[in-house]
Design an enzyme around this catalytic site. Structure first.
Site, mmCIF file in Angstrom:
data_model
loop_
_atom_site.group_PDB
_atom_site.id
_atom_site.type_symbol
_atom_site.label_atom_id
_atom_site.label_comp_id
_atom_site.label_asym_id
_atom_site.label_seq_id
_atom_site.Cartn_x
_atom_site.Cartn_y
_atom_site.Cartn_z
ATOM 1 C CE1 TYR A 27 -4.434 -1.109 -0.159
ATOM 2 C CE2 TYR A 27 -3.200 -2.798 1.013
ATOM 3 C CZ TYR A 27 -4.515 -2.270 0.210
ATOM 4 O OH TYR A 27 -5.534 -3.176 0.102
ATOM 5 N N GLY A 29 3.151 3.744 -1.693
ATOM 6 C CA GLY A 29 3.149 4.020 -3.082
ATOM 7 C C GLY A 29 2.069 3.474 -4.019
ATOM 8 N N GLY A 31 -0.412 1.138 -4.658
ATOM 9 C CA GLY A 31 -0.823 -0.076 -3.705
ATOM 10 C C GLY A 31 -1.999 -0.968 -4.179
ATOM 11 C CG HIS A 46 -2.578 8.187 3.242
ATOM 12 N ND1 HIS A 46 -2.268 8.119 2.066
ATOM 13 C CD2 HIS A 46 -2.691 9.561 3.593
ATOM 14 C CE1 HIS A 46 -2.375 9.488 1.509
ATOM 15 N NE2 HIS A 46 -2.419 10.351 2.368
ATOM 16 C CG ASP A 47 -3.443 4.039 -0.241
ATOM 17 O OD1 ASP A 47 -2.848 4.996 -0.364
ATOM 18 O OD2 ASP A 47 -3.155 2.973 -1.007
#
Length: 51
Positions: A27, A29, A31, A46-47
């Protein structure tokens, strides 16, 4: 935002997040998949919030 997230990582780890974590785990970069460890889970969260 992504800039603040990077600054938080840099402040906490004393590492440059761009070089240290850009291709880390699933995840950090670009991900996908499942989180590999606690650091990768942070990128996953965060994603989920900002992705």
């Amino acid at each position: 935002n992504l800039w603040q997230f990077g600054m938080m990582i840099q402040h906490t780890t004393r590492e440059n997040p761009l070089f240290k974590y850009f291709s880390y785990g699933c995840y950090c970069g670009w991900g996908g998949g499942g989180p590999l460890d606690a650091t990768d889970r942070c990128c996953f969260v965060h994603d989920c919030c900002y992705g």
